[in-house]
Every structure is written in C-alpha cells, then in structure tokens.
Design a protein around this motif. Structure first.
Motif, PDB file in Angstrom:
ATOM      1  N   VAL A  81       0.873  -1.177   0.000  1.00 57.28           N
ATOM      2  CA  VAL A  81       0.000   0.000   0.000  1.00 57.28           C
ATOM      3  C   VAL A  81       0.908   1.224   0.000  1.00 57.28           C
ATOM      4  CG1 VAL A  81      -1.752   1.316   1.239  1.00 57.28           C
ATOM      5  CG2 VAL A  81      -1.891  -1.183   1.168  1.00 57.28           C
ATOM      6  N   VAL A  82       0.830   2.008  -1.068  1.00 53.84           N
ATOM      7  CA  VAL A  82       1.772   3.114  -1.256  1.00 53.84           C
ATOM      8  C   VAL A  82       1.255   4.418  -0.667  1.00 53.84           C
ATOM      9  CG1 VAL A  82       3.071   4.432  -2.978  1.00 53.84           C
ATOM     10  CG2 VAL A  82       2.657   1.987  -3.320  1.00 53.84           C
ATOM     11  N   PHE A  83      -0.047   4.682  -0.778  1.00 53.69           N
ATOM     12  CA  PHE A  83      -0.589   5.987  -0.382  1.00 53.69           C
ATOM     13  C   PHE A  83      -0.707   6.098   1.137  1.00 53.69           C
ATOM     14  CE2 PHE A  83      -4.306   3.320  -0.322  1.00 53.69           C
ATOM     15  CZ  PHE A  83      -5.072   3.826   0.715  1.00 53.69           C
ATOM     16  N   LYS A  84      -0.810   7.344   1.589  1.00 55.01           N
ATOM     17  CA  LYS A  84      -1.086   7.634   2.995  1.00 55.01           C
ATOM     18  C   LYS A  84      -2.483   8.220   3.109  1.00 55.01           C
ATOM     19  CE  LYS A  84       3.740   8.572   4.262  1.00 55.01           C
ATOM     20  NZ  LYS A  84       4.691   9.569   4.827  1.00 55.01           N
ATOM     21  N   GLU A  85      -3.120   7.952   4.215  1.00 50.45           N
ATOM     22  CA  GLU A  85      -4.462   8.480   4.427  1.00 50.45           C
ATOM     23  C   GLU A  85      -4.431  10.007   4.444  1.00 50.45           C
ATOM     24  OE1 GLU A  85      -6.554   5.061   7.145  1.00 50.45           O
ATOM     25  OE2 GLU A  85      -5.058   6.358   8.098  1.00 50.45           O
ATOM     26  N   GLY A  86      -5.365  10.616   3.714  1.00 54.23           N
ATOM     27  CA  GLY A  86      -5.421  12.071   3.643  1.00 54.23           C
ATOM     28  C   GLY A  86      -4.437  12.679   2.675  1.00 54.23           C
ATOM     29  N   GLN A  87      -3.806  11.879   1.859  1.00 54.31           N
ATOM     30  CA  GLN A  87      -2.787  12.370   0.921  1.00 54.31           C
ATOM     31  C   GLN A  87      -3.437  12.927  -0.343  1.00 54.31           C
ATOM     32  OE1 GLN A  87      -0.035   9.307  -0.241  1.00 54.31           O
ATOM     33  NE2 GLN A  87       0.697  10.432  -2.026  1.00 54.31           N
ATOM     34  N   GLU A  88      -2.830  13.982  -0.880  1.00 59.86           N
ATOM     35  CA  GLU A  88      -3.241  14.491  -2.182  1.00 59.86           C
ATOM     36  C   GLU A  88      -2.579  13.636  -3.263  1.00 59.86           C
ATOM     37  OE1 GLU A  88      -5.215  16.882  -3.229  1.00 59.86           O
ATOM     38  OE2 GLU A  88      -5.794  17.802  -1.322  1.00 59.86           O
ATOM     39  N   VAL A  89      -3.376  13.079  -4.153  1.00 66.38           N
ATOM     40  CA  VAL A  89      -2.854  12.241  -5.228  1.00 66.38           C
ATOM     41  C   VAL A  89      -3.298  12.808  -6.557  1.00 66.38           C
ATOM     42  CG1 VAL A  89      -2.793  10.160  -3.817  1.00 66.38           C
ATOM     43  CG2 VAL A  89      -4.861  10.698  -5.120  1.00 66.38           C
ATOM     44  N   LYS A  90      -2.551  12.467  -7.600  1.00 64.08           N
ATOM     45  CA  LYS A  90      -2.893  12.867  -8.958  1.00 64.08           C
ATOM     46  C   LYS A  90      -3.349  11.640  -9.737  1.00 64.08           C
ATOM     47  CE  LYS A  90       0.348  16.752  -9.137  1.00 64.08           C
ATOM     48  NZ  LYS A  90       1.504  17.351  -9.859  1.00 64.08           N
ATOM     49  N   ALA A  91      -4.130  11.896 -10.761  1.00 69.88           N
ATOM     50  CA  ALA A  91      -4.619  10.797 -11.589  1.00 69.88           C
ATOM     51  C   ALA A  91      -3.434  10.020 -12.157  1.00 69.88           C
ATOM     52  CB  ALA A  91      -5.500  11.331 -12.721  1.00 69.88           C
ATOM     53  N   ARG A 179      -3.985   2.205  -9.519  1.00 70.09           N
ATOM     54  CA  ARG A 179      -3.646   3.616  -9.702  1.00 70.09           C
ATOM     55  C   ARG A 179      -4.860   4.489  -9.396  1.00 70.09           C
ATOM     56  NH1 ARG A 179       1.172   4.161 -12.550  1.00 70.09           N
ATOM     57  NH2 ARG A 179       1.962   2.196 -13.423  1.00 70.09           N
ATOM     58  N   ALA A 180      -4.587   5.759  -9.087  1.00 66.34           N
ATOM     59  CA  ALA A 180      -5.660   6.709  -8.796  1.00 66.34           C
ATOM     60  C   ALA A 180      -6.369   7.078 -10.097  1.00 66.34           C
ATOM     61  CB  ALA A 180      -5.099   7.966  -8.137  1.00 66.34           C
ATOM     62  N   PRO A 181      -7.683   6.898 -10.170  1.00 61.77           N
ATOM     63  CA  PRO A 181      -8.396   7.251 -11.397  1.00 61.77           C
ATOM     64  C   PRO A 181      -8.611   8.748 -11.574  1.00 61.77           C
ATOM     65  CG  PRO A 181      -9.913   6.364  -9.774  1.00 61.77           C
ATOM     66  CD  PRO A 181      -8.556   6.239  -9.180  1.00 61.77           C
ATOM     67  N   ILE A 182      -8.592   9.510 -10.474  1.00 57.18           N
ATOM     68  CA  ILE A 182      -8.772  10.963 -10.533  1.00 57.18           C
ATOM     69  C   ILE A 182      -7.787  11.607  -9.569  1.00 57.18           C
ATOM     70  CG2 ILE A 182     -11.226  10.825 -11.133  1.00 57.18           C
ATOM     71  CD1 ILE A 182     -11.825  11.525  -8.178  1.00 57.18           C
ATOM     72  N   SER A 183      -7.615  12.901  -9.721  1.00 54.55           N
ATOM     73  CA  SER A 183      -6.833  13.674  -8.756  1.00 54.55           C
ATOM     74  C   SER A 183      -7.733  14.069  -7.594  1.00 54.55           C
ATOM     75  CB  SER A 183      -6.251  14.928  -9.414  1.00 54.55           C
ATOM     76  OG  SER A 183      -5.377  14.591 -10.464  1.00 54.55           O
ATOM     77  N   GLY A 184      -7.211  13.984  -6.390  1.00 55.81           N
ATOM     78  CA  GLY A 184      -8.009  14.341  -5.219  1.00 55.81           C
ATOM     79  C   GLY A 184      -7.308  13.965  -3.935  1.00 55.81           C
ATOM     80  N   ARG A 185      -8.095  13.879  -2.870  1.00 58.07           N
ATOM     81  CA  ARG A 185      -7.571  13.565  -1.546  1.00 58.07           C
ATOM     82  C   ARG A 185      -8.086  12.194  -1.115  1.00 58.07           C
ATOM     83  NH1 ARG A 185      -5.767  16.606   3.161  1.00 58.07           N
ATOM     84  NH2 ARG A 185      -5.837  18.456   1.826  1.00 58.07           N
ATOM     85  N   THR A 186      -7.173  11.371  -0.635  1.00 53.90           N
ATOM     86  CA  THR A 186      -7.564  10.047  -0.163  1.00 53.90           C
ATOM     87  C   THR A 186      -8.208  10.141   1.211  1.00 53.90           C
ATOM     88  OG1 THR A 186      -5.393   9.656   0.827  1.00 53.90           O
ATOM     89  CG2 THR A 186      -5.715   8.937  -1.459  1.00 53.90           C
ATOM     90  N   GLY A 187      -9.085   9.174   1.480  1.00 58.60           N
ATOM     91  CA  GLY A 187      -9.715   9.097   2.792  1.00 58.60           C
ATOM     92  C   GLY A 187      -9.063   8.033   3.654  1.00 58.60           C
ATOM     93  N   VAL A 188      -9.856   7.404   4.483  1.00 58.38           N
ATOM     94  CA  VAL A 188      -9.369   6.364   5.380  1.00 58.38           C
ATOM     95  C   VAL A 188      -9.099   5.083   4.583  1.00 58.38           C
ATOM     96  CG1 VAL A 188      -9.933   4.952   7.389  1.00 58.38           C
ATOM     97  CG2 VAL A 188     -10.636   7.354   7.313  1.00 58.38           C
ATOM     98  N   ARG A 189      -7.960   4.443   4.833  1.00 61.95           N
ATOM     99  CA  ARG A 189      -7.639   3.176   4.167  1.00 61.95           C
ATOM    100  C   ARG A 189      -8.611   2.104   4.630  1.00 61.95           C
ATOM    101  NH1 ARG A 189      -2.916   2.734   5.915  1.00 61.95           N
ATOM    102  NH2 ARG A 189      -3.251   1.159   7.521  1.00 61.95           N
TER     103      ARG A 189
END
Length: 387
Positions: A81-91, A179-189
């Motif tokens: 699991v690469v992302f962190k909760e609450g992280q801004e990600v790009k598509a 992969r992230a389908p859209i740009s945005g902010r992740t929530g709780v894993r």
C-alpha cells in the motif's frame, strides 16, 4: 414752628428710600430667563449615490465534484500500500500493488501458446506452398491443397486468439498495479497490506474525493427563477460562499446550472455553483450561505440601514440642516441588503443623515456632530487555546 418743614423733609426722604428698596426687591423676585438646552451629540453620514448589487441568498451544501471508491479488479494478495491516508494524489499515481506472479505466469503462458501456433503456421504454409507446385504436375490432389489451405487459415485464427489471450493477460497483470483514477484527496484506508482482496469486494480500497474544484448545491425561492434566468442569459453569474455567520467569505465561484424542475414540496429551485477551492476552505458536507449576483442597480441613493426609523406613517430619517438642527423627513426604500438601504424617495446626494443618537432627537433639535467610533483592533485567536 420751624420743626414742621424738617418733619416733612424726613417723610419725603423715607418714602424715597422705601420706593427704591421696593424696586430692588421686585427686581430680585423677577424670574430669570432659562438657558437653552445643550446640543445633542450624534453621528451623521453623507448620503451616497452608488451602484447597488442585487443578490439572491440561500443555504447550500458543499459537494465534491467527483467521489471515487477505488476497488481492485483482480483477485490476489495485497502486497503493498503506497498511499497515505489524507494524501493528495494525482490521476495515475500508484496507490497499491497486488501480487503479480500468477498474472505474469499467465502472460508468459499465453505468449508461449502464440509461439507454438506461429511455428505450426509456418510449417503449414510451407506444406501449402509445396502442394501448390505439385498439384499442376498431378503429383498431389486438389483435395490435399484445399485441406492444407484450411489448415493455414486455422493456425492463423489460433494466433489471433493467442494475441487476444496475451492482451487479456497483460490487462490482468496491469490491474495488479492499482492507480488513482482521478486527482483528489484520499480518505481512510479500507484494506490493510497483506489481505487477500477480490474484484467483487464491496468496500473497496480507499475513497478519493476531488476537492479542486468543488460544488455547492443551494436553493432559492421559486420567485427568483425569472431573475436567475435573466442573469444567466447576460453571462456568467458569480456566486459567493460564506460561513454560517454570513460574514466570513470562504469562496468565489460561478453558477453552473439550474435544476430542471422546481421542488413542489418546498417551492424552491436547486442551483449548482462551482468553486475553484484552491485554499480548501470548502469541505464536502459543510453547510454554507450562498449569495448569487442577480443584477446591479446603477446610481442608487444609499444610506446605512441604521439611519432609518419606523414611525406610524412609515419610514423616516433625521436630516442635519446647515444651522446644526435636524428635521424629520419621510423616506421610502427599494431594499435593504448587507446593512445598506436603497432610498427611492426622500433624500438626495449631499444630504446628511443621523445614524446614531436618533432616540434623543425631536424635529428642530440642536445637535453637535461627533466622530464615529474607531474600529476595534483585530484580535488574534489561537485555536484550542484556553479562554
């Protein structure tokens, strides 16, 4: 008999003294004129002529422009699991990884099947070419040539099927990288590393919410429908979002659309506005007050709303006269918004109206102007600090 004139003189002198004392007493008992009352201190301001915006106001809810629940599309072990909760990600950013080994093996197997069929096709083509030479010499039958031609077509079809199998295996392998389908902010894993995940799992891996831009859906009374339509016909309609206090502005945007029907239950129309939300002050689910600019009235006579008083005959104000007295003047208003009253009749540019101290005034009262109070200094507030 010389005493008689002397007595007469004494009587005359005594009478003169008494008369003079009577005049003095009468003067002392006469009432003194009253001093005029002191002028009444008031605050006044000049009447202005300015452009007045006309707003429609409603309560709205902030909505994310897009909300995506990221789900896995193949079964396997969640190895990373690469992302962190609450992280801004790009598509396109990598979020997680599923064990690739079974899918890499399936891809290799599909490629091997294609290689086998390509070899068979090459051999079938060689035999076909030989039969084409032998048939005219009657060294082989036409039936053998036709059978070999069909065999070549069969292997070609098999290779096409192999190509499709390779593409499918490659897609399945690609699905192991989430992969992230859209740009945005992740929530709780929602799933931890090491779990076995399936394509039909309901919960998904994580929810991504797009916060830039963000939408606000709000309502206006149906009586504002024509004004809203006219404003949109003139061009883009600006929208302002405020916190529930109605003062703190949290965003500026534009109206995107009016819903295609008016609610028969509430008699309101739903409107959607989009906000860039670069500073992230608008958060999905929050309630906000929204103002939309419906029109602008030009060259309107305006005064502060606190200058207006209500009497038995309607609205009135106290106007300051050149001799530092006031007169009571009836006015009519065309609207009051944001502490400013638009005056239809009764005032003109250059008039001065009392905005503080009116309760002490009567028509003709003498006044003295005092300066308005200074604005209080801004207070620094620390969130969470003890009061």
């Amino acid at each position: 008999m010389r005493v008689f004139p002397f007595v007469i003189s004494l009587i005359v002198v005594a009478g003169a003294v008494a008369w003079q004392q009577g005049l003095v007493g009468a003067a002392a008992q006469a009432p003194k004129p009253k001093a005029p009352p002191p002028p009444i201190p008031v605050i006044a301001t000049a009447v202005k002529v300015e452009d007045v915006p006309v707003y429609g106001e409603g309560i709205g809810t902030v909505q994310a422009s897009n909300t995506i629940t990221v789900k896995v599309r193949v079964d396997g072990e969640l190895t990373k699991v690469v992302f962190k909760e609450g992280q801004e990600v790009k598509a396109g950013d990598i979020l997680a990884q599923i064990d690739q080994r079974p899918f890499a093996a399936a891809l290799a197997q599909a490629k091997a099947a294609r290689a086998k069929d390509e070899a068979l096709l090459a051999n079938a083509k060689a035999d076909y070419d030989r039969y084409k030479v032998l048939v005219p010499k009657q060294a082989a039958s036409q039936q053998q040539l036709d059978t070999q031609s069909a065999l070549v077509a069969q292997y070609q079809a098999q290779i096409a099927g192999d190509e499709a199998a390779i593409d499918n295996a490659q897609i399945q392998l690609d699905y192991t990288t989430i992969r992230a389908p859209i740009s945005g902010r992740t929530g709780v894993r929602l799933v931890d590393e090491g779990n076995i995940v399936h394509a039909n799992d309901e919960g998904g891996l994580v929810v991504i919410t797009q916060l830039k831009p963000v939408a606000v859906v709000f309502t206006l009374p149906q009586d504002r429908f024509d004004d809203m339509q006219a404003a949109l016909a003139r061009g883009p309609v600006s929208a302002l979002a405020f916190r529930r206090d109605g003062v703190t502005k949290v965003g500026e945007g534009t109206v995107a659309l009016i819903d295609n029907q008016i609610s028969s239950d509430t008699g309101t129309l739903r409107i959607k506005a989009m906000f860039p939300n670069d500073d992230l002050k608008l958060w999905p689910g929050a309630f906000v007050n929204v103002k939309v600019l419906l029109d602008t009235h030009h060259d309107v006579v305006t005064i502060p709303a606190q200058a207006i008083q209500r009497g038995p005959d309607g609205f009135y104000v106290y106007v300051v006269k050149p001799d530092d007295t006031v007169e009571k003047r009836a006015v009519t208003t065309s609207g009051i918004s944001a502490g400013t009253a638009s005056i239809a009749t009764g005032l003109a540019a250059g008039d001065q109206v009392v905005i503080d101290g009116q309760y002490k005034l009567t028509p003709g009262a003498r006044i003295t102007l005092r300066p308005p109070p200074a604005a209080p200094p801004a207070k620094s507030v620390s969130v969470g600090a003890p009061a």
